[in-house]
Design a protein around this motif. Sequence first.
Motif, PDB file in Angstrom:
ATOM      1  N   VAL A   1      10.818  63.438  25.398  1.00  0.00           N
ATOM      2  CA  VAL A   1       9.845  63.508  24.300  1.00  0.00           C
ATOM      3  C   VAL A   1       9.914  64.865  23.613  1.00  0.00           C
ATOM      4  CG1 VAL A   1       7.388  63.528  23.747  1.00  0.00           C
ATOM      5  CG2 VAL A   1       8.305  61.782  25.284  1.00  0.00           C
ATOM      6  N   VAL A   2      10.060  65.944  24.402  1.00  0.00           N
ATOM      7  CA  VAL A   2      10.133  67.290  23.836  1.00  0.00           C
ATOM      8  C   VAL A   2      11.436  67.481  23.067  1.00  0.00           C
ATOM      9  CG1 VAL A   2      10.288  69.748  24.407  1.00  0.00           C
ATOM     10  CG2 VAL A   2       8.620  68.291  25.575  1.00  0.00           C
ATOM     11  N   ALA A   3      12.553  66.989  23.632  1.00  0.00           N
ATOM     12  CA  ALA A   3      13.857  67.182  22.994  1.00  0.00           C
ATOM     13  C   ALA A   3      14.009  66.339  21.738  1.00  0.00           C
ATOM     14  CB  ALA A   3      14.970  66.846  23.978  1.00  0.00           C
ATOM     15  N   GLY A   4      13.382  65.175  21.710  1.00  0.00           N
ATOM     16  CA  GLY A   4      13.500  64.307  20.550  1.00  0.00           C
ATOM     17  C   GLY A   4      14.911  63.777  20.388  1.00  0.00           C
ATOM     18  N   ALA A   5      15.444  63.880  19.181  1.00  0.00           N
ATOM     19  CA  ALA A   5      16.790  63.362  18.899  1.00  0.00           C
ATOM     20  C   ALA A   5      17.887  64.325  19.325  1.00  0.00           C
ATOM     21  CB  ALA A   5      16.929  63.048  17.409  1.00  0.00           C
ATOM     22  N   ASN A   6      17.533  65.521  19.813  1.00  0.00           N
ATOM     23  CA  ASN A   6      18.529  66.511  20.248  1.00  0.00           C
ATOM     24  C   ASN A   6      19.029  66.173  21.650  1.00  0.00           C
ATOM     25  OD1 ASN A   6      18.164  68.015  17.840  1.00  0.00           O
ATOM     26  ND2 ASN A   6      16.331  68.959  18.727  1.00  0.00           N
TER      27      ASN A   6
ATOM     28  N   THR B   1      21.418  66.398  24.279  1.00  0.00           N
ATOM     29  CA  THR B   1      22.545  67.214  24.714  1.00  0.00           C
ATOM     30  C   THR B   1      23.109  66.698  26.030  1.00  0.00           C
ATOM     31  OG1 THR B   1      21.122  68.738  25.945  1.00  0.00           O
ATOM     32  CG2 THR B   1      21.497  69.214  23.610  1.00  0.00           C
ATOM     33  N   GLN B   2      24.315  67.166  26.348  1.00  0.00           N
ATOM     34  CA  GLN B   2      24.948  66.765  27.601  1.00  0.00           C
ATOM     35  C   GLN B   2      24.136  67.255  28.795  1.00  0.00           C
ATOM     36  OE1 GLN B   2      27.534  64.789  27.640  1.00  0.00           O
ATOM     37  NE2 GLN B   2      27.835  64.736  29.858  1.00  0.00           N
ATOM     38  N   ALA B   3      23.564  68.443  28.697  1.00  0.00           N
ATOM     39  CA  ALA B   3      22.754  68.974  29.789  1.00  0.00           C
ATOM     40  C   ALA B   3      21.524  68.107  30.030  1.00  0.00           C
ATOM     41  CB  ALA B   3      22.327  70.404  29.470  1.00  0.00           C
ATOM     42  N   LEU B   4      20.919  67.610  28.947  1.00  0.00           N
ATOM     43  CA  LEU B   4      19.749  66.747  29.098  1.00  0.00           C
ATOM     44  C   LEU B   4      20.127  65.438  29.762  1.00  0.00           C
ATOM     45  CD1 LEU B   4      16.775  66.118  28.546  1.00  0.00           C
ATOM     46  CD2 LEU B   4      17.437  65.303  26.276  1.00  0.00           C
ATOM     47  N   VAL B   5      21.255  64.869  29.373  1.00  0.00           N
ATOM     48  CA  VAL B   5      21.712  63.602  29.974  1.00  0.00           C
ATOM     49  C   VAL B   5      21.958  63.786  31.467  1.00  0.00           C
ATOM     50  CG1 VAL B   5      23.560  61.891  30.000  1.00  0.00           C
ATOM     51  CG2 VAL B   5      22.680  62.738  27.823  1.00  0.00           C
ATOM     52  N   VAL B   6      22.659  64.866  31.826  1.00  0.00           N
ATOM     53  CA  VAL B   6      22.949  65.125  33.249  1.00  0.00           C
ATOM     54  C   VAL B   6      21.655  65.351  34.024  1.00  0.00           C
ATOM     55  CG1 VAL B   6      24.034  66.738  34.850  1.00  0.00           C
ATOM     56  CG2 VAL B   6      25.246  66.032  32.780  1.00  0.00           C
ATOM     57  N   GLY B   7      20.718  66.088  33.434  1.00  0.00           N
ATOM     58  CA  GLY B   7      19.440  66.328  34.101  1.00  0.00           C
ATOM     59  C   GLY B   7      18.661  65.053  34.342  1.00  0.00           C
ATOM     60  N   VAL B   8      18.639  64.163  33.343  1.00  0.00           N
ATOM     61  CA  VAL B   8      17.946  62.875  33.495  1.00  0.00           C
ATOM     62  C   VAL B   8      18.587  62.054  34.598  1.00  0.00           C
ATOM     63  CG1 VAL B   8      17.478  60.668  32.369  1.00  0.00           C
ATOM     64  CG2 VAL B   8      17.067  62.797  31.141  1.00  0.00           C
ATOM     65  N   LEU B   9      19.917  62.014  34.627  1.00  0.00           N
ATOM     66  CA  LEU B   9      20.624  61.231  35.642  1.00  0.00           C
ATOM     67  C   LEU B   9      20.364  61.771  37.048  1.00  0.00           C
ATOM     68  CD1 LEU B   9      24.068  60.603  33.881  1.00  0.00           C
ATOM     69  CD2 LEU B   9      22.204  58.968  34.248  1.00  0.00           C
TER      70      LEU B   9
END
Length: 255
Positions: free
Chosen positions: A191-196, A198-206
Amino acid sequence: MNAHHDNAAGTSARSAASVIIISALASIAAVALDTAAQGRDPLSILQSMVNIRASHRINHVVAMACIGALTFGFTVLSQRLGLRRAPVLVGLIAYSAGSMLMFVATIIDGFISTDTAALFVTKSPEAVRTGYWLIQALAGVALTDIALVAWVCQSLAAVAWSLALLRDPGLARRIGMVGAVTGALPGVAIVVAGANLTQALVVGVLLLQGVWYLGAAACLLVGAKGARMTAPETMPRLEEALLQRTASGPGSVKM
């Protein structure tokens, strides 16, 4: 009959736990091994997408299989926790919605985008640019938005199931505490990142999802006391007890 139901439920829970663990590892591996298209201009990017088309499809077929397998595993978890409990039912609905959205996103990324590249790559320069911007709209906008909503739904599901686990004693409560944190963090970050995206966000979510998956699998393998009491296999015994109590009540007819 009751022993048979208990054995079947135990086998189903162990199978679901194994499916969750294997699918979580396989999905992470599919993301890590996936190759991204590269290029300096629209034509070279479309050519790169066509070149990786076969391997890209295989990775996304694995990802789709993992989505279905995880949905099976968490459906069994919901049955064990008791579908008559509101948080459990909310969790199952939210996770199913997230899985369907992620399935759509996987089809767009693994099939529609590369097929579109193959359709335009041999056309005129103007058509190549049109195909490139069409893929950008699909993969850069639609895919991102669908994936973000899917992750929020899955995050909501993890929090809902964790709330149900917090009401149970022992290991279930501890797993619920971990699940509440690891479930809420991805949703907040997205929600905070929105449409940004990033690869780091994807890895963190996983990674955070992986922690929750391990906790859910442990809950299925060990079997919390509260989950057993509300599991579907106990319903025949509860119904039988209620019938016996009604038959022996003040209003019952005695022969």
